[in-house]
Design an enzyme around this catalytic site. Structure first.
Site, PDB file in Angstrom:
ATOM      1  N   HIS A  51      10.315  12.300   8.643  1.00 55.90           N
ATOM      2  CA  HIS A  51       9.442  12.922   9.542  1.00 55.90           C
ATOM      3  C   HIS A  51       9.031  12.262  10.548  1.00 55.90           C
ATOM      4  O   HIS A  51       9.024  11.172  10.756  1.00 55.90           O
ATOM      5  CB  HIS A  51       8.248  13.798   8.609  1.00 55.90           C
ATOM      6  CG  HIS A  51       7.507  12.571   7.896  1.00 55.90           C
ATOM      7  ND1 HIS A  51       8.169  11.973   6.591  1.00 55.90           N
ATOM      8  CD2 HIS A  51       6.379  11.952   8.075  1.00 55.90           C
ATOM      9  CE1 HIS A  51       7.014  11.091   6.196  1.00 55.90           C
ATOM     10  NE2 HIS A  51       6.248  10.999   6.946  1.00 55.90           N
ATOM     11  N   ASP A  64       8.087   8.601   3.768  1.00 54.00           N
ATOM     12  CA  ASP A  64       7.416   8.294   2.689  1.00 54.00           C
ATOM     13  C   ASP A  64       7.770   7.638   1.327  1.00 54.00           C
ATOM     14  O   ASP A  64       8.994   8.558   1.041  1.00 54.00           O
ATOM     15  CB  ASP A  64       6.198   9.506   2.504  1.00 54.00           C
ATOM     16  CG  ASP A  64       5.470   9.610   3.857  1.00 54.00           C
ATOM     17  OD1 ASP A  64       5.280   8.993   4.581  1.00 54.00           O
ATOM     18  OD2 ASP A  64       5.140  10.860   3.839  1.00 54.00           O
ATOM     19  N   HIS A 105      -1.391   3.528   4.741  1.00 57.70           N
ATOM     20  CA  HIS A 105      -1.882   3.967   3.400  1.00 57.70           C
ATOM     21  C   HIS A 105      -2.051   2.943   2.338  1.00 57.70           C
ATOM     22  O   HIS A 105      -2.498   3.229   1.372  1.00 57.70           O
ATOM     23  CB  HIS A 105      -1.033   5.319   2.878  1.00 57.70           C
ATOM     24  CG  HIS A 105      -1.234   6.533   3.644  1.00 57.70           C
ATOM     25  ND1 HIS A 105      -2.277   7.103   4.250  1.00 57.70           N
ATOM     26  CD2 HIS A 105       0.004   7.514   4.122  1.00 57.70           C
ATOM     27  CE1 HIS A 105      -1.753   8.161   4.920  1.00 57.70           C
ATOM     28  NE2 HIS A 105      -0.428   8.535   4.678  1.00 57.70           N
ATOM     29  N   HIS A 140       1.006   6.600  -1.858  1.00 59.11           N
ATOM     30  CA  HIS A 140       2.366   6.132  -1.118  1.00 59.11           C
ATOM     31  C   HIS A 140       2.386   5.232  -0.173  1.00 59.11           C
ATOM     32  O   HIS A 140       1.012   4.837   0.094  1.00 59.11           O
ATOM     33  CB  HIS A 140       3.079   7.581  -0.760  1.00 59.11           C
ATOM     34  CG  HIS A 140       2.498   8.085   0.407  1.00 59.11           C
ATOM     35  ND1 HIS A 140       1.419   8.597   0.330  1.00 59.11           N
ATOM     36  CD2 HIS A 140       3.065   8.127   1.638  1.00 59.11           C
ATOM     37  CE1 HIS A 140       1.075   9.279   1.672  1.00 59.11           C
ATOM     38  NE2 HIS A 140       2.276   8.737   2.399  1.00 59.11           N
ATOM     39  N   HIS A 142       3.348   4.939   3.829  1.00 58.57           N
ATOM     40  CA  HIS A 142       4.176   5.583   4.959  1.00 58.57           C
ATOM     41  C   HIS A 142       4.714   4.489   5.983  1.00 58.57           C
ATOM     42  O   HIS A 142       4.208   3.770   6.593  1.00 58.57           O
ATOM     43  CB  HIS A 142       2.915   6.343   5.831  1.00 58.57           C
ATOM     44  CG  HIS A 142       3.395   6.942   7.078  1.00 58.57           C
ATOM     45  ND1 HIS A 142       4.248   8.198   7.185  1.00 58.57           N
ATOM     46  CD2 HIS A 142       3.439   6.528   8.325  1.00 58.57           C
ATOM     47  CE1 HIS A 142       4.424   8.360   8.323  1.00 58.57           C
ATOM     48  NE2 HIS A 142       3.753   7.447   9.207  1.00 58.57           N
TER      49      HIS A 142
END
Length: 229
Positions: A51, A64, A105, A140, A142
């Site tokens: 993405h 991710d 993250h 997760h 990123h």
């Protein structure tokens, strides 16, 4: 740095090693480095797919991952930079040839600013940290891919707002990083090989495929796959 559109299953993936230390003076036109996946070998990994950095529009430079052991590792040798925001830090690594990888993250960051890391070095844990903004629906990392201009390596920062001419992104908001900065320096994941898998973007956000280079098996994303040493 983005909202996931799938439930994370706490499963994970793995890595190979490789690499040289950086001299970031080249561009994306050069040979793509031998990046591993940013995990220990032998694990399953869940990926929500490829993405853009904001999950909505722009270059698709992000993917991710959620590894089973919840541990994020350096996929290639390089130099760590901690990008500071009001709510904490996120990590980037500068690699040979002008390449940069990003890790958003993460929690329990285990590296320091300016630290040289080898492939497989522990960077931190997957998490839900939002130091500069954004959103997440489950732990997760990123992972993002970038190319830096030669001026960054020379130390010529130029205009403080000239993101093409500097590598220090501290203080930039989620919107700035995922918008204008990603448009200028983000490198598409599509077609790149990481840890023995070739990734291809789908027509929509959070889609794509991972093709195992050894046997040409294909995993559709979102999905799970395993990488062995």
């Amino acid at each position: 740095m983005l909202k996931m559109r799938a439930r994370w299953a706490g499963l994970a993936a793995a890595t190979t090693a490789g690499a040289l230390f950086l001299a970031p003076t080249a561009s994306a036109a050069d040979t793509f480095p031998a990046f591993a996946l940013p995990f220990a070998s032998g694990q399953l990994v869940y990926s929500a797919g490829i993405h853009s950095d904001d999950g909505g529009s722009g270059v698709k430079n992000a993917i991710d991952f959620s590894p089973a052991d919840k541990t994020v590792r350096a996929p290639l040798a390089g130099i760590v930079h901690l990008q500071h925001c009001a709510e904490g830090d996120w990590v980037t690594i500068d690699h040979d040839g002008g390449w940069r990888t990003g890790y958003y993250h993460m929690e329990n960051i285990q590296v320091a600013d300016g630290q040289r890391v080898v492939p497989g070095a522990v960077l931190g844990s997957t998490g839900n940290a939002l130091p500069c903004g954004g959103s997440t629906t489950g732990a997760h990392v990123h992972f993002t891919l970038w190319t830096l201009p030669a001026t960054t390596a020379s130390g010529n920062s130029g205009d403080a707002r000239d993101w093409r001419a500097r590598g220090n992104w501290s203080g930039l908001s989620y919107a700035e990083v995922s918008g204008e900065l990603a448009a200028a320096l983000g490198e598409p994941i599509d077609g790149k090989e990481l840890g023995g898998w070739r990734f291809a973007a789908g027509a929509e956000q959070y889609q794509g495929t991972a093709t195992h280079l050894t046997d040409q098996s294909v995993v559709r994303l979102p999905g799970r796959f395993r990488v062995t040493a």
